[in-house]
Design a protein around this motif. Structure first.
Motif, PDB file in Angstrom:
ATOM      1  N   THR A  58       0.946  -1.088  -0.043  1.00 18.31           N
ATOM      2  CA  THR A  58      -0.094  -0.302  -0.337  1.00 18.31           C
ATOM      3  C   THR A  58       0.880   1.016   0.093  1.00 18.31           C
ATOM      4  N   GLY A  59       0.404   1.992  -0.622  1.00 15.99           N
ATOM      5  CA  GLY A  59       1.424   3.343  -0.631  1.00 15.99           C
ATOM      6  C   GLY A  59       2.998   3.078  -1.690  1.00 15.99           C
ATOM      7  N   PRO A  89     -10.587   6.198  -2.842  1.00 13.57           N
ATOM      8  CA  PRO A  89      -8.778   6.910  -2.034  1.00 13.57           C
ATOM      9  C   PRO A  89      -9.568   7.223  -0.287  1.00 13.57           C
ATOM     10  N   PHE A  90      -8.204   6.519   0.584  1.00  3.50           N
ATOM     11  CA  PHE A  90      -8.354   6.762   2.100  1.00  3.50           C
ATOM     12  C   PHE A  90      -7.557   7.121   2.368  1.00  3.50           C
ATOM     13  N   SER A  91      -7.072   7.616   3.944  1.00  2.00           N
ATOM     14  CA  SER A  91      -5.734   7.472   4.826  1.00  2.00           C
ATOM     15  C   SER A  91      -6.696   6.202   5.620  1.00  2.00           C
ATOM     16  N   PHE A  92      -4.970   6.094   6.499  1.00  2.00           N
ATOM     17  CA  PHE A  92      -5.139   5.665   7.983  1.00  2.00           C
ATOM     18  C   PHE A  92      -3.814   6.098   8.306  1.00  2.00           C
ATOM     19  N   THR A  93      -3.807   5.719  10.080  1.00  2.00           N
ATOM     20  CA  THR A  93      -2.456   5.554  10.314  1.00  2.00           C
ATOM     21  C   THR A  93      -2.168   3.743  11.002  1.00  2.00           C
ATOM     22  N   ALA A  94      -1.273   3.153  10.442  1.00  2.00           N
ATOM     23  CA  ALA A  94      -1.329   2.354  10.679  1.00  2.00           C
ATOM     24  C   ALA A  94       0.431   1.757  11.622  1.00  2.00           C
ATOM     25  N   ARG A  95       0.843   0.988  12.719  1.00  2.00           N
ATOM     26  CA  ARG A  95       2.154   1.168  12.995  1.00  2.00           C
ATOM     27  C   ARG A  95       2.771   1.965  12.803  1.00  2.00           C
ATOM     28  N   LYS A  97       2.594   4.678  11.302  1.00  2.00           N
ATOM     29  CA  LYS A  97       2.290   5.335   9.896  1.00  2.00           C
ATOM     30  C   LYS A  97       1.367   6.101   9.601  1.00  2.00           C
ATOM     31  N   THR A  98       1.238   6.929   8.628  1.00  2.00           N
ATOM     32  CA  THR A  98       0.237   7.296   7.541  1.00  2.00           C
ATOM     33  C   THR A  98       0.790   6.406   6.795  1.00  2.00           C
ATOM     34  N   TYR A  99      -0.897   6.147   5.675  1.00  2.00           N
ATOM     35  CA  TYR A  99      -0.543   5.362   4.383  1.00  2.00           C
ATOM     36  C   TYR A  99      -2.529   5.744   3.234  1.00  2.00           C
ATOM     37  N   ASN A 100      -2.063   6.561   2.122  1.00  2.00           N
ATOM     38  CA  ASN A 100      -2.948   6.871   0.914  1.00  2.00           C
ATOM     39  C   ASN A 100      -3.294   5.151   0.401  1.00  2.00           C
ATOM     40  N   GLY A 101      -3.899   4.991   0.963  1.00  2.00           N
ATOM     41  CA  GLY A 101      -4.851   3.520  -0.088  1.00  2.00           C
ATOM     42  C   GLY A 101      -5.484   3.987  -0.519  1.00  2.00           C
ATOM     43  N   VAL A 102      -5.866   3.128  -1.570  1.00  3.88           N
ATOM     44  CA  VAL A 102      -6.721   3.388  -2.623  1.00  3.88           C
ATOM     45  C   VAL A 102      -7.983   1.884  -3.217  1.00  3.88           C
ATOM     46  N   ASN A 103      -8.935   2.137  -2.973  1.00  2.00           N
ATOM     47  CA  ASN A 103     -10.103   0.505  -3.203  1.00  2.00           C
ATOM     48  C   ASN A 103     -10.210   1.094  -4.626  1.00  2.00           C
ATOM     49  N   VAL A 104     -10.558  -0.051  -5.605  1.00  2.00           N
ATOM     50  CA  VAL A 104     -10.522   0.311  -6.644  1.00  2.00           C
ATOM     51  C   VAL A 104     -12.107  -0.622  -6.397  1.00  2.00           C
ATOM     52  N   LEU A 105     -13.483   0.153  -6.706  1.00  2.00           N
ATOM     53  CA  LEU A 105     -14.975  -0.374  -6.852  1.00  2.00           C
ATOM     54  C   LEU A 105     -14.992  -0.254  -8.349  1.00  2.00           C
ATOM     55  N   GLY A 106     -15.348  -1.161  -9.139  1.00  2.00           N
ATOM     56  CA  GLY A 106     -16.588  -1.599  -9.825  1.00  2.00           C
ATOM     57  C   GLY A 106     -17.706  -2.242 -10.109  1.00  2.00           C
ATOM     58  N   LEU A 107     -18.849  -1.902 -10.979  1.00  2.00           N
ATOM     59  CA  LEU A 107     -20.402  -2.511 -10.649  1.00  2.00           C
ATOM     60  C   LEU A 107     -20.573  -3.027 -11.916  1.00  2.00           C
ATOM     61  N   ILE A 108     -21.926  -3.998 -11.789  1.00  2.00           N
ATOM     62  CA  ILE A 108     -22.379  -5.177 -12.491  1.00  2.00           C
ATOM     63  C   ILE A 108     -23.770  -4.376 -12.694  1.00  2.00           C
ATOM     64  N   LYS A 109     -24.926  -3.818 -13.270  1.00  2.00           N
ATOM     65  CA  LYS A 109     -25.600  -3.846 -12.641  1.00  2.00           C
ATOM     66  C   LYS A 109     -27.122  -4.899 -12.650  1.00  2.00           C
ATOM     67  N   GLY A 110     -28.070  -4.976 -11.462  1.00  3.61           N
ATOM     68  CA  GLY A 110     -28.330  -6.210 -11.686  1.00  3.61           C
ATOM     69  C   GLY A 110     -29.782  -6.131 -12.922  1.00  3.61           C
ATOM     70  N   THR A 111     -30.338  -7.264 -12.831  1.00  5.91           N
ATOM     71  CA  THR A 111     -31.068  -7.461 -14.346  1.00  5.91           C
ATOM     72  C   THR A 111     -32.734  -7.283 -12.812  1.00  5.91           C
ATOM     73  N   LEU A 174      -2.748  -3.978   5.995  1.00  3.43           N
ATOM     74  CA  LEU A 174      -2.043  -3.168   7.125  1.00  3.43           C
ATOM     75  C   LEU A 174      -3.903  -2.773   7.598  1.00  3.43           C
ATOM     76  N   GLY A 175      -4.457  -4.030   8.594  1.00  6.67           N
ATOM     77  CA  GLY A 175      -5.555  -4.167   9.573  1.00  6.67           C
ATOM     78  C   GLY A 175      -6.993  -3.915   9.272  1.00  6.67           C
ATOM     79  N   LEU A 176      -6.760  -4.629   7.692  1.00  9.80           N
ATOM     80  CA  LEU A 176      -8.158  -4.585   6.704  1.00  9.80           C
ATOM     81  C   LEU A 176      -8.630  -3.323   6.489  1.00  9.80           C
ATOM     82  N   ALA A 177      -7.700  -1.947   6.288  1.00 10.85           N
ATOM     83  CA  ALA A 177      -8.048  -0.515   6.165  1.00 10.85           C
ATOM     84  C   ALA A 177      -8.847  -0.149   4.918  1.00 10.85           C
ATOM     85  N   GLY A 178      -9.136  -0.979   4.496  1.00 10.67           N
ATOM     86  CA  GLY A 178      -9.474  -0.355   2.948  1.00 10.67           C
ATOM     87  C   GLY A 178     -11.381  -0.713   3.021  1.00 10.67           C
ATOM     88  N   SER A 179     -11.198  -2.070   3.410  1.00 15.79           N
ATOM     89  CA  SER A 179     -12.277  -3.140   3.737  1.00 15.79           C
ATOM     90  C   SER A 179     -13.501  -2.078   4.603  1.00 15.79           C
TER      91      SER A 179
END
Length: 310
Positions: A58-59, A89-95, A97-111, A174-179
């Motif tokens: 991460t980062g 994007p999100f920021s958090f502190t672990a150990r 230290k400050t980190y900058n993370g990014v979740n990547v999120l896609g979508l499939i629309k339901g029928t 790093l502590g499941l920070a993204g989820s």
């Protein structure tokens, strides 16, 4: 007379062989056994776990490269962005230290149920570089991330009834920070998220065993998993939920934040192996046949659950 006999024999053989050939609907059924490209699955896991991605910490530049790879594949596979440019994007502190993370999120629309969501997740980060050694994380968790692309391929021909969020989470290591960020800052009401299917370490098993965790907390999930018919040389097992004497995996990966919000979850993973969190967790050590069956199994379970109203 000889010619007449040969013609008669040829006609009989033609009719016999024709009756054995698959009819069009049978051919379709045979082809649809292949829900995704096994070759592409291996290409994706091999690429993401190569030295070029430097362990995807991460980062780091390696994580940035992995993020861009996922975005490019989502776009090519016609997965819609769930957030602008797929990025949360999100920021958090672990150990300390400050980190900058990014979740990547896609979508499939339901029928059928477009306002209800199933989140299918995997984490794309890993341990990075330690003591000048690259921790490539092929099983942990390039395997789950590559499986997200297999799901995208599947949805091209089999649109889901529920809307599906394909979530490549960052900072699991790093502590499941993204989820945690995803559920704590949910873009849709949490009541509309009906299920999380999380994949973390699904590409190798000396015993050909894949575990499904989460059935102890939901009777519907337990029934679906218990009725699954295993393919040859493969076993889908329930357990590791704190109720069977085995190591408890309920809080071990990105399904945990969903569970804390009372959202049903299934976590698919294998038992720890000798290369877990070591620089030897490389593509060469995965089990391709097992991996292919594992991804097909998760897709099959999803297909069943997609037809159920939670």
């Amino acid at each position: 007379m000889k010619h007449l006999l040969w013609l008669t024999l040829f006609a009989v053989l033609s009719l016999t062989l024709g009756s054995c050939a698959p009819k069009p609907d049978q051919q379709t059924a045979i082809q649809e056994r292949y829900l995704f490209s096994p070759d592409s699955l291996l290409v994706h896991i091999k690429t993401l776990s190569s030295d070029a991605f430097e362990g995807r910490r991460t980062g780091t530049p390696g994580a940035e490269k992995a993020k861009n790879y996922i975005i490019e594949k989502f776009s090519r596979l016609q997965v819609l962005p769930f957030v602008p440019d797929y990025q949360q994007p999100f920021s958090f502190t672990a150990r300390d230290k400050t980190y900058n993370g990014v979740n990547v999120l896609g979508l499939i629309k339901g029928t059928q149920h477009p306002d209800d969501y199933i989140v299918i997740s995997a984490h794309y980060d890993h341990e990075g570089i330690k003591n000048n050694q690259i921790y490539n994380g092929a099983d942990d968790d390039a395997s789950g991330t590559a499986a997200l692309f297999a799901f995208a391929e599947y949805f091209e021909k089999h649109p889901p009834e529920h809307s599906v969020i394909l979530a490549a989470f960052d900072a699991e290591e790093l502590g499941l920070a993204g989820s945690h960020h995803f559920v704590d800052n949910s873009i849709v009401p949490l009541t509309n998220i009906k299920l999380n299917i999380n994949m973390d370490m699904i590409s190798r098993s000396d015993n050909n065993e894949l575990y499904a965790v989460g059935t102890a907390y939901n009777d519907t999930l337990k029934e679906v998993i218990s009725q699954y018919k295993n393919p040859e040389n493969f076993a889908l097992l329930m357990g590791h939920d704190g109720k069977d004497g085995l190591q408890n995996w309920t809080m071990s990966s990105d399904h945990a934040p969903f569970h804390k919000k009372d959202i049903p979850f299934l976590y698919f993973g294998v038992a720890d192996h000798k290369d877990y969190h070591k620089p030897t967790d490389d593509f060469e050590n995965i089990h391709p046949e097992f991996y292919n069956k594992a991804v097909k199994t998760v897709i099959s379970i999803f297909s069943t659950l997609d037809g159920i109203r939670f």
